[in-house]
Design an enzyme around this catalytic site. Structure first.
Site, PDB file in Angstrom:
ATOM      1  CG  HIS A 132       4.658  -6.260  -1.202  1.00  0.00           C
ATOM      2  ND1 HIS A 132       4.634  -4.944  -1.595  1.00  0.00           N
ATOM      3  CD2 HIS A 132       3.472  -6.804  -1.612  1.00  0.00           C
ATOM      4  CE1 HIS A 132       3.478  -4.704  -2.227  1.00  0.00           C
ATOM      5  NE2 HIS A 132       2.775  -5.811  -2.244  1.00  0.00           N
ATOM      6  CE  LYS A 137      -3.509  -0.897  -0.497  1.00  0.00           C
ATOM      7  NZ  LYS A 137      -3.995  -1.453  -1.793  1.00  0.00           N
ATOM      8  CB  SER A 196      -3.900   2.708   1.760  1.00  0.00           C
ATOM      9  OG  SER A 196      -4.023   2.062   0.536  1.00  0.00           O
TER      10      SER A 196
END
Length: 288
Positions: free
Chosen positions: A100, A45, A130
């Protein structure tokens, strides 16, 4: 569903089973990086989808074909997800990927290659907001319960890919020299052409001002929101329910101000400061 049914635990971190498997995570560990590979490293995010839009255009001189014909998850795949094994043999060089992964999970071949990395950081308060909405709409993630409860979940690192502070600390202490560039989501929102110029120079691409402007126009939040290859509308509703919250929600700075109360903010700020207390780098945002 219980978290055991939804998430896979790998080396102490949580991964959603829908998109990751033990095989995909082992595949990532054995992945052979090439010197010309380019990687965007992004905590969830913080601008991953944006980088999936930007990287192909920077690398191919602004040719819009890939962003109009290939879904983003195949255009710039995740290093750790199941799809990579199916795509890797078809990817033309220079290959662009996103991950990530925290620094300590990067595969051995990454460290011996000259692959370049753009690390995108975002204000953690906006990440939390988010992430909260994403958990609401994604069937393959745990229900976030109340916003107040989710603040605790986030601060404890009981979220995908672990604590935000651990992620930042790992990548901020990475000694990769001129292979690594840092940029913030905020810089990209405030002046996208300037951010694109910086990335283009870092990647050794000598792009004209016209090309930079064209890429900026096609990578604006407004344009991406209407591009079905980028806005996740191709994903069936049973996995991601846009009626609960659109995947590309706002793309603005400071939305956290509409969600945090003073008590949550004090708790959040104090926890982040404590986690980063002994670090030599400073954050580019005011946490208060």
């Amino acid at each position: 569903m219980s978290s055991e049914e939804i998430y896979l635990n790998y080396k102490g971190l949580m991964f959603p089973k829908e998109t990751h498997s033990l095989e995909s995570l082992e595949f990532a560990q054995e992945f052979k990086f090439k010197d010309e590979d380019v990687m965007a490293v992004v905590y969830p995010k913080s601008g991953t989808i944006w980088m999936q839009e930007i990287l192909p255009l920077l690398l191919n001189g602004g040719d819009l074909t890939p962003i109009h014909t290939i879904p983003n998850w195949d255009r710039v795949p995740w290093l750790e997800e199941k799809r990579l094994a199916l795509l890797v043999d078809k990817m033309a060089s220079p290959r662009a990927m996103v991950t990530h992964f925290p620094y300590q999970l990067m595969p051995p071949s990454f460290h011996t290659s000259k692959a370049k990395v753009i690390y995108v950081m975002r204000n953690p308060k906006d990440i939390l907001v988010s992430s909260y909405y994403f958990h609401k709409m994604a069937a393959f993630l745990e229900d976030p319960r109340t916003f107040d409860e989710f603040v605790d979940t986030f601060l404890e690192g009981k979220v995908l890919f672990g604590k935000w502070t651990d992620h930042v600390k790992g990548w901020k202490s990475a000694e990769l020299g001129n292979r690594l560039m840092y940029i913030t989501y905020e810089e990209m929102v405030q002046d996208l052409p300037a951010a694109l110029r910086q990335m283009s120079d870092f990647l050794g691409r000598n792009l004209s001002e016209d090309t930079i402007q064209k890429i900026a126009e096609h990578c604006s939040f407004k344009t991406m929101k209407t591009n079905k290859m980028s806005n996740f509308s191709l994903v069936p509703k049973m996995y991601m329910d846009a009626d609960k919250s659109p995947f590309l929600r706002k793309g603005v700075l400071g939305d956290w101000k509409n969600h945090f109360n003073s008590e949550q903010l004090a708790k959040f700020t104090s926890a982040i400061r404590k986690d980063l207390d002994s670090e030599s780098f400073s954050l580019p945002w005011n946490l208060d």
